[in-house]
Design an enzyme around this catalytic site. Sequence first.
Site, mmCIF file in Angstrom:
data_model
loop_
_atom_site.group_PDB
_atom_site.id
_atom_site.type_symbol
_atom_site.label_atom_id
_atom_site.label_comp_id
_atom_site.label_asym_id
_atom_site.label_seq_id
_atom_site.Cartn_x
_atom_site.Cartn_y
_atom_site.Cartn_z
ATOM 1 N N ASP A 24 0.796 -1.249 0.000
ATOM 2 C CA ASP A 24 0.000 0.000 0.000
ATOM 3 C C ASP A 24 0.823 1.292 0.000
ATOM 4 O OD1 ASP A 24 -1.940 -1.911 0.190
ATOM 5 O OD2 ASP A 24 -2.700 -1.323 2.157
ATOM 6 N N GLU A 72 -4.622 -0.822 -1.333
ATOM 7 C CA GLU A 72 -5.914 -0.865 -0.648
ATOM 8 C C GLU A 72 -6.881 -0.002 -1.450
ATOM 9 O OE1 GLU A 72 -5.849 0.165 3.517
ATOM 10 O OE2 GLU A 72 -8.035 0.071 3.681
ATOM 11 N N LYS A 129 -6.714 -4.805 -2.974
ATOM 12 C CA LYS A 129 -7.321 -5.474 -1.815
ATOM 13 C C LYS A 129 -8.324 -4.561 -1.104
ATOM 14 C CE LYS A 129 -3.525 -4.361 1.432
ATOM 15 N NZ LYS A 129 -4.283 -3.500 2.321
ATOM 16 N N LYS A 132 -7.653 -4.812 5.081
ATOM 17 C CA LYS A 132 -6.327 -4.455 5.573
ATOM 18 C C LYS A 132 -5.342 -5.579 5.221
ATOM 19 C CE LYS A 132 -8.044 -0.666 7.219
ATOM 20 N NZ LYS A 132 -7.966 0.516 6.336
ATOM 21 N N VAL A 157 3.213 0.269 4.226
ATOM 22 C CA VAL A 157 2.502 0.958 5.303
ATOM 23 C C VAL A 157 1.084 0.415 5.486
ATOM 24 C CG1 VAL A 157 3.802 3.080 5.000
ATOM 25 C CG2 VAL A 157 1.707 2.765 3.672
ATOM 26 N N THR A 158 0.539 0.681 6.683
ATOM 27 C CA THR A 158 1.239 1.100 7.876
ATOM 28 C C THR A 158 1.637 -0.148 8.649
ATOM 29 O OG1 THR A 158 -0.799 1.351 9.158
ATOM 30 C CG2 THR A 158 0.029 3.299 8.036
ATOM 31 N N CYS A 162 -2.016 -2.510 7.854
ATOM 32 C CA CYS A 162 -2.043 -3.422 6.705
ATOM 33 C C CYS A 162 -0.827 -4.348 6.645
ATOM 34 C CB CYS A 162 -2.196 -2.631 5.421
ATOM 35 S SG CYS A 162 -3.828 -1.879 5.289
ATOM 36 N N GLN A 202 8.876 -13.905 21.328
ATOM 37 C CA GLN A 202 8.529 -15.319 21.532
ATOM 38 C C GLN A 202 9.142 -16.208 20.444
ATOM 39 O OE1 GLN A 202 4.394 -15.970 23.018
ATOM 40 N NE2 GLN A 202 4.039 -13.871 22.306
#
Length: 222
Positions: A24, A72, A129, A132, A157-158, A162, A202
């Site tokens: 995007d 987007e 799309k 997001k 971005v961002t 997204c 993790q």
Amino acid sequence: MTDIKALPFAFPLRRDAVALIVIDMQRDFAEPGGFGETLGNDVSHVSVIVPDVKRLIDGFRHAGLPVIHTQECHRPDLSDLPPAKRNRGNPTLRIGDQGPMGRILIAGEPGTAILPELEPIGGELVIEKPGKGAFYATSLGEELQNRGITQLVFAGVTTEVCVQTTMREANDRGYECLIVEEATASYFPHFKQAALDMIRAQGGIVGWTAHLDDLLKGLMHA
Ligand code: TIU
């Protein structure tokens, strides 16, 4: 296989399986008068990363590796725009309204276009799309499967909207995902930092993070 210096540990880049996905990088998010600004954001946070996104795209192109772009956007009749998205946030201009760069976030309008510096070149896949995440209601998954791509390097971005949504969608679908720190931005720098921290926590629960120079160095040896 080439080991890229990354966190939480080296990323095993395979040149037969990797693609860059640029999320995007549109005028609507980077320029005054577009969607990002109608939501009350300072768009300079986005425009500042353009040179680094360009360096990353050029690195993939020079290495002969695939570059994918997303946008987007919605259909002119708004049939793919749920009211819940159109009405969210009480923006000054809503998606589909006429703004200074054409209708906000509508396919084919000037403001919806990818920034000229980062324009796709012939043969590069462009995914439009409505959500997001780039996998939702698009052919992205199928296109990646057809090309044998199992590793995705993320820019755009961002970071926490997204990019992170698409990275999480990809992670659940079995892709190995790496995000390039200098080639992504948020309107909120602390959200960018938090997203990067979440992604690599993790043991890389969502994926890897790497610096641009380390990724580019790795691409030269891939
Ligand atoms: N508002 C915001 O942070 N992002 C979006 O609306 N779309 C993307 O992230 N592309």
